[in-house]
Enzyme design. Sequence first.
Site, PDB file in Angstrom:
ATOM      1  N   CYS A  14       0.829  -1.207   0.000  1.00  0.00           N
ATOM      2  CA  CYS A  14       0.000   0.000   0.000  1.00  0.00           C
ATOM      3  C   CYS A  14       0.863   1.257   0.000  1.00  0.00           C
ATOM      4  CB  CYS A  14      -0.929  -0.009   1.212  1.00  0.00           C
ATOM      5  SG  CYS A  14      -2.352   1.088   1.006  1.00  0.00           S
ATOM      6  N   ASP A 134      -6.835  -3.335  11.051  1.00  0.00           N
ATOM      7  CA  ASP A 134      -5.709  -2.419  11.233  1.00  0.00           C
ATOM      8  C   ASP A 134      -5.629  -2.003  12.691  1.00  0.00           C
ATOM      9  OD1 ASP A 134      -3.554  -0.822  10.595  1.00  0.00           O
ATOM     10  OD2 ASP A 134      -4.679   0.636   9.419  1.00  0.00           O
TER      11      ASP A 134
END
Length: 208
Positions: A14, A134
């Site tokens: 990412c 996350d």
Amino acid sequence: MNMNNNRTSKIKICGIKSIQDLEAINKYKPDYIGLIFADSKRRVTPEQALNIKNHLVDNISTVGVFVNEDVDKVAEIALSTDLHLIQLHGDEDALYIQKLKALTNKKIIKAVRVKDSLQILEADMLPCDFLLLDTFSQNSYGGVGQTFDYSLIPNMKHPYFLAGGLNIRNIDNAISLNPFALDINSGVEVNGSKNYHKIKEIILRCRN
């Protein structure tokens, strides 16, 4: 603990910001790259995203990351840049996800900043295609570079991306959970920029 049947977790790198970041990406071929359209030091414009996508080799999917953005704007960017998946990293609810799916027909990843197991189970009821787990931060919607307590992960119906401070030192532990995908960002950076050697090292470690 959720155990998927896939033998090898997929890999998402990412925070890709430029075509320079693609040197290792195009050679070692993770399954996904993340393009961040939200407020971030890794933010890209739709024009930059298109340029990156035009230099990306085939068979790597693009994921656009958004945080509490107007749903019509997300749809516009997703369609104009031909994103493969949309990642929602804010407080988007079921109605938002349903509208976005209707506008784009794209698969949706919904991020959960993990506080407890109940919160994950509530997110597991959303009409998305994947969850992304996350690390919770009071001051940020993501990208804090720290892991969270994996014992909080319950059995879920959604396949999940595992994020939060993954790097070469802790990736083996993350792989042992057998998530659908590993989401790596700061763990392949040096001084805030993607690093060829780190990307190569962690992809080869995950594959082997």
